[in-house]
Design an enzyme around this catalytic site. Sequence first.
Site, PDB file in Angstrom:
ATOM      1  N   LYS A   6       0.867  -1.171   0.000  1.00 32.70           N
ATOM      2  CA  LYS A   6       0.000   0.000   0.000  1.00 32.70           C
ATOM      3  C   LYS A   6       0.906   1.224   0.000  1.00 32.70           C
ATOM      4  O   LYS A   6       1.542   1.551   1.002  1.00 32.70           O
ATOM      5  CB  LYS A   6      -0.916   0.045   1.232  1.00 32.70           C
ATOM      6  CG  LYS A   6      -2.061   1.035   1.020  1.00 32.70           C
ATOM      7  CD  LYS A   6      -2.410   1.902   2.228  1.00 32.70           C
ATOM      8  CE  LYS A   6      -1.490   3.033   2.538  1.00 32.70           C
ATOM      9  NZ  LYS A   6      -1.568   4.225   1.677  1.00 32.70           N
ATOM     10  N   GLU A  51      10.627   0.971   9.781  1.00 35.64           N
ATOM     11  CA  GLU A  51      11.622   2.000   9.446  1.00 35.64           C
ATOM     12  C   GLU A  51      10.926   3.328   9.710  1.00 35.64           C
ATOM     13  O   GLU A  51      10.140   3.800   8.888  1.00 35.64           O
ATOM     14  CB  GLU A  51      12.017   1.902   7.971  1.00 35.64           C
ATOM     15  CG  GLU A  51      12.674   0.599   7.575  1.00 35.64           C
ATOM     16  CD  GLU A  51      14.140   0.519   7.975  1.00 35.64           C
ATOM     17  OE1 GLU A  51      14.688   1.522   8.472  1.00 35.64           O
ATOM     18  OE2 GLU A  51      14.722  -0.554   7.808  1.00 35.64           O
ATOM     19  N   CYS A  90      14.252  10.618   6.004  1.00 32.37           N
ATOM     20  CA  CYS A  90      14.300  10.188   7.408  1.00 32.37           C
ATOM     21  C   CYS A  90      15.722  10.238   7.945  1.00 32.37           C
ATOM     22  O   CYS A  90      15.919  10.203   9.147  1.00 32.37           O
ATOM     23  CB  CYS A  90      13.732   8.790   7.534  1.00 32.37           C
ATOM     24  SG  CYS A  90      14.506   7.691   6.360  1.00 32.37           S
ATOM     25  N   GLU A 132      11.416  16.152  14.489  1.00 32.60           N
ATOM     26  CA  GLU A 132      11.865  16.033  13.101  1.00 32.60           C
ATOM     27  C   GLU A 132      11.153  17.144  12.299  1.00 32.60           C
ATOM     28  O   GLU A 132       9.919  17.204  12.294  1.00 32.60           O
ATOM     29  CB  GLU A 132      11.430  14.640  12.628  1.00 32.60           C
ATOM     30  CG  GLU A 132      11.975  14.188  11.328  1.00 32.60           C
ATOM     31  CD  GLU A 132      11.395  12.820  10.921  1.00 32.60           C
ATOM     32  OE1 GLU A 132      10.332  12.424  11.422  1.00 32.60           O
ATOM     33  OE2 GLU A 132      12.025  12.169  10.082  1.00 32.60           O
TER      34      GLU A 132
END
Length: 483
Positions: free
Chosen positions: A180, A255, A289, A386
Amino acid sequence: MELNNKSLFRQECFVNGNWVKSHTEKTLDVNNPATQEIIGKVPNFTAQETKSVIENANTAFETWKNTTAKERSVILKKWCDLIIENVDDLAKIMTLEQGKPLAESKGEILMGASYIEFYAEEAKRVYGDVIPDPRPGKRIVIIKQPVGVVGAITPWNFPSSMITRKCAAALAVGCTTIVKPASQTPYSALAVAELANQAGFPKGVFNIITGSAKEIGKELTENPIVRKISFTGSTEVGKILLQQSASTVKKVSMELGGHAPFIVFDDADLDEAVLGAMQSKFRNSGQTCICSNRIFVHENIYDEFLKKFTDEVSKIKVGNGLESGIVSGPLIDKSSLEKVIDHVQDAVNTGAKIAIGGDIHSLGGNFYQPTVLSNVSTKAKITFEETFGPVAPLYKFSSDEEVIKLANDTPYGLASYFYSRDIGRIWNVAEALEYGIVSINNGLPTIAEVPFGGVKESGMGREGSRYGLDDYLTIKYISMGGI
Ligand code: NAP
């Protein structure tokens, strides 16, 4: 869209070897983040439709798991070759839906292909073990087997390579996969599905479904047939998927988010450090990331680094990634832009100085100026969260102990970077950083041959390298007596 191979632009899901719409006829709009224009529509699959895809993938698994490694390797290699042949079209599709400059899109497509090439080769090396048995008349044999049907959920920032990185390893060992992709970037996923089909994967082995993340995600995580979930995305969503997967005790790879420190010691090669900071911070407009999010510079070289770094940042050409010479595209959407604006405002309110940028770009839309902030407070939001945007906050430090403590002061543990020429310091700092990846004198650590992944709230499991196969394998101990 001008494509050489028009079959690559697909607006249906790829399921059990066929291109299909949702039976509800419901669709999701996909837009271009550089212009906000609607590019097209993709199906909005339901949980019931997802269930049927899972059942077909399970039927396909019964045959696929018994193919030889060599047979799987041949199809994977063909898929890799087709991706490389179509790199220009695939890059165009990616830039259109994701916004990154064409050169970066091409780089991602080739990187994605390199995972397939690597696992096409590694498929042949899933070795078992024979352990000397201390008991007379007995033997211990260890074999590795594919875990089963794999559900993969992938993000918009690397819409192609996150799929191939997961699926190449899974398919290589004999698993079947259902992907997906992120709803903002489904076309890159559907394009690689078209090429997987051309490469000759049997029906049901590789599937891509688009639609409501919650609905599809719940079915993938709670359906007992799916034996493995591999997710790349935010820590927040990763925690939801972990909880949901607990109900059927699935194998999981996560992850998740990162908050990379980038440390420049006073013995570093400054030009190399500036180059590394540029690469690790501004690639994909700061939306990776492993982007450096906190740049710690030793007080002895702080002013010189700030000047050189700011000079380089001033050269970044921002714009629509389809235009030539552009090195930084838009942010993916309005809410990402708002987060960047908020982080910069908060940093300034807590004492930071804007060295360059610091505002939305004159192009408007989702564009933000590449920004460097100096003297950032360790209390600012940007120090803890972040940012996922083109903002580089600089901090001054005076000792190794101090900077290691600052670098580790986060729940994240994906990538970290540092620059030094001192061999003793290099070992000590590499061992002290609580990260899955420590990149020394190198701003671009990701390649297919390495185990990519994090510790702490950045996740679990590894992708890439021979270690990446373990995430799709189970270990079986065969005990033999009567010998
Ligand atoms: P996200 O919101 O977590 O979305 C990632 C994927 O999860 C998308 O496919 C999304 O689908 C899906 N999703 C969202 N909510 C879900 C739910 N309740 N159940 C099941 N699936 C769900 O993350 P993002 O904003 O796209 O990506 C940015 C994040 O990913 C950052 O934190 C970044 O650090 C992380 N990331 C990590 C790595 C790594 O390797 N560690 C690599 C790249 C990115 P929809 O699009 O349909 O909502």
